[in-house]
Write a protein that holds these residues in place. Sequence first.
Motif, short mmCIF file in Angstrom:
data_model
loop_
_atom_site.label_atom_id
_atom_site.label_comp_id
_atom_site.label_asym_id
_atom_site.label_seq_id
_atom_site.Cartn_x
_atom_site.Cartn_y
_atom_site.Cartn_z
N GLY A 173 -26.09 31.34 -79.77
CA GLY A 173 -27.26 31.32 -80.85
C GLY A 173 -28.46 30.69 -80.35
N THR A 174 -29.77 31.03 -80.85
CA THR A 174 -30.91 30.53 -80.53
C THR A 174 -31.01 29.37 -80.98
OG1 THR A 174 -32.13 32.70 -80.49
CG2 THR A 174 -33.41 31.10 -80.68
N THR A 175 -31.86 28.46 -80.38
CA THR A 175 -32.18 27.14 -81.00
C THR A 175 -32.63 27.03 -82.49
OG1 THR A 175 -32.80 26.21 -78.95
CG2 THR A 175 -33.66 25.14 -80.66
N GLY A 176 -31.98 26.48 -83.34
CA GLY A 176 -32.19 26.22 -84.99
C GLY A 176 -31.39 27.20 -85.57
N SER A 177 -30.42 27.97 -85.04
CA SER A 177 -29.66 29.11 -85.67
C SER A 177 -28.49 28.32 -86.31
CB SER A 177 -29.25 30.09 -84.53
OG SER A 177 -28.39 29.60 -83.79
N GLY A 178 -28.30 27.20 -86.25
CA GLY A 178 -27.00 26.37 -86.78
C GLY A 178 -25.84 26.13 -85.69
N LYS A 179 -26.23 26.29 -84.47
CA LYS A 179 -25.14 26.48 -83.49
C LYS A 179 -24.28 25.01 -83.33
CE LYS A 179 -26.41 26.44 -79.24
NZ LYS A 179 -27.88 26.50 -79.74
N SER A 180 -25.08 23.99 -83.48
CA SER A 180 -24.57 22.73 -83.11
C SER A 180 -23.61 22.44 -84.51
CB SER A 180 -25.38 21.52 -83.08
OG SER A 180 -26.36 21.77 -81.78
N THR A 181 -23.91 22.62 -85.88
CA THR A 181 -23.50 22.58 -87.16
C THR A 181 -22.18 23.19 -86.99
OG1 THR A 181 -25.64 22.24 -88.13
CG2 THR A 181 -23.73 22.65 -89.49
N THR A 182 -22.21 24.50 -86.60
CA THR A 182 -20.93 25.33 -86.36
C THR A 182 -20.06 24.69 -85.60
OG1 THR A 182 -22.46 27.53 -86.56
CG2 THR A 182 -20.06 27.50 -85.64
N THR A 551 -23.68 43.82 -83.64
CA THR A 551 -24.47 42.96 -82.98
C THR A 551 -25.99 43.26 -83.15
OG1 THR A 551 -24.02 44.81 -81.21
CG2 THR A 551 -22.60 42.76 -81.33
N ASP A 552 -26.26 44.45 -83.57
CA ASP A 552 -27.66 44.77 -83.74
C ASP A 552 -28.35 43.85 -84.90
OD1 ASP A 552 -28.05 46.39 -81.74
OD2 ASP A 552 -27.61 48.23 -83.06
N MET A 553 -27.45 43.24 -85.75
CA MET A 553 -28.01 42.32 -86.82
C MET A 553 -28.05 40.99 -86.36
SD MET A 553 -25.11 43.55 -89.65
CE MET A 553 -25.49 42.26 -90.78
N LEU A 554 -27.95 40.71 -85.15
CA LEU A 554 -28.12 39.38 -84.76
C LEU A 554 -29.56 38.66 -84.82
CD1 LEU A 554 -25.72 39.28 -81.42
CD2 LEU A 554 -25.26 38.44 -83.76
N PRO A 555 -30.53 39.65 -84.77
CA PRO A 555 -32.09 38.59 -84.91
C PRO A 555 -32.23 38.43 -86.18
CG PRO A 555 -31.92 40.83 -83.76
CD PRO A 555 -30.63 40.67 -84.01
N ILE A 556 -31.57 38.88 -87.17
CA ILE A 556 -31.96 38.69 -88.41
C ILE A 556 -30.84 38.01 -89.28
CG2 ILE A 556 -33.26 40.79 -88.71
CD1 ILE A 556 -30.92 42.07 -90.33
N LEU A 557 -29.95 37.41 -88.74
CA LEU A 557 -29.09 36.66 -89.39
C LEU A 557 -29.76 35.33 -89.88
CD1 LEU A 557 -25.84 36.58 -87.09
CD2 LEU A 557 -26.26 37.91 -89.18
N ARG A 558 -29.25 34.61 -90.96
CA ARG A 558 -29.72 33.48 -91.49
C ARG A 558 -29.43 32.17 -90.75
NH1 ARG A 558 -27.71 34.67 -97.49
NH2 ARG A 558 -26.04 35.77 -96.09
N THR A 559 -29.87 31.00 -90.90
CA THR A 559 -29.36 29.72 -90.24
C THR A 559 -28.32 29.35 -90.90
OG1 THR A 559 -31.47 29.00 -89.95
CG2 THR A 559 -29.95 27.31 -89.78
N GLY A 560 -27.10 29.29 -90.04
CA GLY A 560 -25.76 28.92 -90.43
C GLY A 560 -24.83 30.22 -90.61
N GLU A 561 -25.69 31.31 -90.33
CA GLU A 561 -24.84 32.45 -90.60
C GLU A 561 -24.33 33.14 -89.15
OE1 GLU A 561 -25.05 36.51 -92.98
OE2 GLU A 561 -26.82 35.69 -92.60
N ALA A 562 -23.03 33.47 -89.19
CA ALA A 562 -22.37 34.10 -87.86
C ALA A 562 -21.44 35.26 -88.00
CB ALA A 562 -21.72 32.82 -87.15
N ILE A 563 -21.77 35.96 -87.14
CA ILE A 563 -20.64 37.18 -86.76
C ILE A 563 -19.67 36.67 -86.08
CG2 ILE A 563 -20.51 39.43 -86.24
CD1 ILE A 563 -23.32 40.05 -86.88
N ILE A 564 -18.45 36.69 -86.55
CA ILE A 564 -17.38 36.24 -85.83
C ILE A 564 -16.57 37.62 -85.55
CG2 ILE A 564 -15.22 34.62 -85.73
CD1 ILE A 564 -16.49 32.94 -88.22
N LEU A 565 -16.40 37.56 -84.07
CA LEU A 565 -15.76 38.67 -83.46
C LEU A 565 -14.49 38.33 -82.60
CD1 LEU A 565 -19.13 39.18 -83.04
CD2 LEU A 565 -18.47 41.55 -83.43
#
Length: 645
Positions: A173-182, A551-565
């Motif tokens: 995830g991009t910086t600020g997307s909630g990666k560390s919190t996940t 995967t085309d939705m990845l740019p518009i996910l909210r902070t802390g939101e993830a697609i788990i595959l």
Amino acid sequence: MLINYKNMKINSNNSTLLGSVQDVNGTSISVKLTTIDSSGLTFVDGQGYRIGQVGSFVRIPIGYVDLFGIVSQVGARSVPQNLAENEQDGYRWLTVQLIGEGYKRGKFQRGISQYPTIEDEVHLVSEYDLAKIYGEEGRQNHLVRVGHIAGSESIDSLVDINKLITRHSAIVGTTGSGKSTTVASLLNSLSDTKKFPSARIIVLDIHGEYGKALKDRANIYKINPESNIESEKPLRIPFWALNADELLQVTFGSFGDNSKSKNIILEKILEYKIQTLKSYPKGNLSIETLSVDSPVPFSLNQLWYDLYCNEFGTYYSNNGKLPIKANWAFERDGDGNELRGDPEKSIAPKFKKVKNIAADPEKIQYLPGTMNIASQLENLGSKLRIPRFDFLLKPDKWHPKLDGFVEKDLDVFIKDWIGNDKPITILDLSGIPPSVLNDIIGICLRIIYEGLFWSRNLPEGGRERPLLVVMEEAHGYLNDNFEKSASIIVQKIVKEGRKYGIGAMIISQRPSEINSTILSQCGTFFALRLTNNTDRSHIKGAISDNLDGLTDMLPILRTGEAIILGEAVKLPMRTLIEAPPKERRPDSQDPIVSSELPPDLSFNITGGWDTSKQVEEDYKKFIDVWRKQNPKVATSFKEKEKNNN
């Protein structure tokens, strides 16, 4: 409010009907929608659903089996090519990717045993259907909750830790997307000692973010531990646990084309290890089976000293004859004492200059056949004297005496890392010199892997007690630079670690910079917001599911939101990750530039640009913290100020 899905009646076909199958192409089908309300809404059991949402699920009843798919495209481009010219209502089409099936009274499973046919009905998947897919009766122990399905707060997102750990995973995830919190949320769930009392996890923490979040359930090893924090301990890595190539790289440096000198040094290291083994036997290890890579203690200081004498030393030639044992020509100080140096203190000896005057009976010569390793010896000597390398070259109780004796052996060292009383071990690498950071990461991973590999049939091995290795900022050291050992050993872990109980969790904001072999071996992905097109394309190429729409939705996910595959989930899940409490989150939050409070409520805030309470700044403290290279020194300054006030 939780909904009791067991007592809910199956939805009527009319309320959920979307359209019918008109084209089947492999796992992709084209669906023509029936007449729908102009609002684009349909109501099932009193709850409204948007029709034609990319990433939403559909259900195709075929006898006793329901096929399930995910909407990947909506509109004119979803019309089959052979129908495009004659189709007037092109916007009333969907493209669906088939992903699995479920029996009316059975469980959902991935993969399909049969395909739909033309005119088969396609239905909306309601919350009742989602609960059948994602819900697990009894909540088996191998499932952990990471959040809830986006748009369905009553349905938990459950992850199978058997597949998550042994089949490897990646969190991107991009910086600020909630990666560390996940990551923190996952680690909190996996280290629940009530549920998993024998869990063991190692975290390679590059920036020192996770100590605060996990301090109550982790032992933290760092260069500069705080003496008043019980969970923090000094990070020590015995240099003699390294294999020969690793040791030479981080101590002497590169030898270039001087392979002869490199081989001579390796032979000397083996000699020193043989001497140690004779004086201090190590279990069943014999001299016949000993190799230069064997983790046997020896004195690096003594090796450096002896090589230094051979490279720079001069000797009294005894009328031009080379003695059996060199009679070193040491300089003398003002009191007449020879300046022999001190190998224990890494002090180099000083030698007299060459003197070969015919009339002078004293002849001073260099030893013949020097190894041409002057720069390598200077490199090692400086590292032996610099405190920043003490964690490796002077590792406390594991530091060998000149004869190879050590107070503690590797069993204590390994137990501290993977056999301690807490489920998580954090290796805080933030204080490691940048010049050797990549090498140290590779060394840590190699020690862990080899230890578990050779002990795989023991109770302490990975087969009976698997280990998860979490690698933060992986793009910095798992790239295609194969001169560094980290990328090489992680490729081995992701290819073979499953058999020996070693799982990898790769964390990165730039998946495009990670070696493609490593990324492709990750069975589960937590994909948070990714704005870079190159990064998204790497994720698409690495995942096994044919789900371009998701995967085309990845740019518009909210902070802390993830697609788990992937393998650890039944179906790809768009999930809102449940963040841990604030006191258990990583130390990676964005600084506040300007307060979001109204001006009349933010008057007492001391941080940010709009603060009205300016503190007195002291740049002497600023420089002191910088020199010590320990940000927590600032905390002690603040505590002293409070006590003084």
